[in-house]
Design an enzyme around this catalytic site. Sequence first.
Site, mmCIF file in Angstrom:
data_model
loop_
_atom_site.group_PDB
_atom_site.id
_atom_site.type_symbol
_atom_site.label_atom_id
_atom_site.label_comp_id
_atom_site.label_asym_id
_atom_site.label_seq_id
_atom_site.Cartn_x
_atom_site.Cartn_y
_atom_site.Cartn_z
ATOM 1 N N THR A 1 35.201 98.103 45.444
ATOM 2 C CA THR A 1 34.506 96.854 45.097
ATOM 3 C C THR A 1 34.888 95.767 46.097
ATOM 4 O O THR A 1 35.999 95.761 46.636
ATOM 5 C CB THR A 1 34.854 96.385 43.671
ATOM 6 O OG1 THR A 1 36.212 95.931 43.624
ATOM 7 C CG2 THR A 1 34.663 97.514 42.666
ATOM 8 N N GLY A 2 33.963 94.844 46.344
ATOM 9 C CA GLY A 2 34.263 93.720 47.221
ATOM 10 C C GLY A 2 34.368 94.114 48.678
ATOM 11 O O GLY A 2 35.452 94.085 49.262
ATOM 12 N N TYR B 1 44.630 81.588 39.310
ATOM 13 C CA TYR B 1 44.669 82.731 40.223
ATOM 14 C C TYR B 1 45.863 83.616 39.886
ATOM 15 O O TYR B 1 45.740 84.852 39.816
ATOM 16 C CB TYR B 1 44.762 82.232 41.668
ATOM 17 C CG TYR B 1 44.812 83.336 42.696
ATOM 18 C CD1 TYR B 1 43.722 84.183 42.899
ATOM 19 C CD2 TYR B 1 45.955 83.535 43.478
ATOM 20 C CE1 TYR B 1 43.765 85.199 43.840
ATOM 21 C CE2 TYR B 1 46.009 84.546 44.424
ATOM 22 C CZ TYR B 1 44.915 85.372 44.607
ATOM 23 O OH TYR B 1 44.972 86.386 45.547
#
Length: 328
Positions: free
Chosen positions: A30-31, A191
Amino acid sequence: MTSPYGATTTADELVKDFAADIKGKVILTTGVSPNSLGATFVESIAKADPALLILAGRKPENTQQTADAVTAANPDVKVRVLQLDLGSLAAVREAAATLNSWSDVPHLDVLVNNAGIMAVDFALTPDGFESQFGTNHLGHFLFTNLIMDKILAAKAPRIVNVSSDGHRLNPIRWYDYNFSNGETYNKWHAYGQSKTANILMALSIAEKLGPRVVATSLHPGVIATNLGSHIDWSVGFDGLRAVDKSLGNKEGWTEYIYRSPQAGAATHVYAAFSPSLIDHNGAYLQDCHIADPWVETVKPWATSPIEAERLWKLSEKLVGQEFAYPSP
């Protein structure tokens, strides 16, 4: 466990060493948009003749750019693109259903949960979750579990969660994971919470599905990629440093050492293919070795099996689905 590799090892170097472990594998990452660690990873492992690379991303046009780059350099490697918006649980379910419908892909050898966002302004996902927690953790949690049958169909599957030493910035905020809808929001704390979640999720998978599945998490290092392209680093570093100093973290007073994307993606390759990790299920890695909490940044809230199980149960509640795996 000692490793012959380190902070300067490159992804291409490891691909040469692990070529036999990569050849013939089906790998979903992914990404993978251009100028990302995911793109560097798939472009490197393509050199070792995998059976199929599945590139998953939110914007098909960006994902296709990386797919085209892989194909141009490795014409014989099969590449397939999957649209996956991790910020929407409905979109995640749709992507998982699409993958599960591919009868010509009966198993998945390696899943690399690499996508993520970092230190963005406060926002809620369509499902009402703080965007970093929703995208970086809940989206991957749901997607991984929904495609688990394909993962378990592989001979020796692996799941890799790309986390960060940024997990130092916050444990899971059990009673305020949404930051009071923005009232208590700090983008670096958020984050940190999401990166802690990435590590705990890998720990849970190792506990629930080991030894059938080897699950690890990792810190790739500090690399200039598109992950932080939205941040004005002339002031962004000051905000991060202020959080670290408030927590007493050494990173509040030390300089960041940047590395190349090749060095950053090396630990991805190590996590996905190193035979030495079979006996270290659930490990958190950095610089192509198991991170040492005595000398490296590994917070106890990210390695606690109790925290891992609490997060699993909370995540099931938030995505509205339970995932129970019987013992082998």
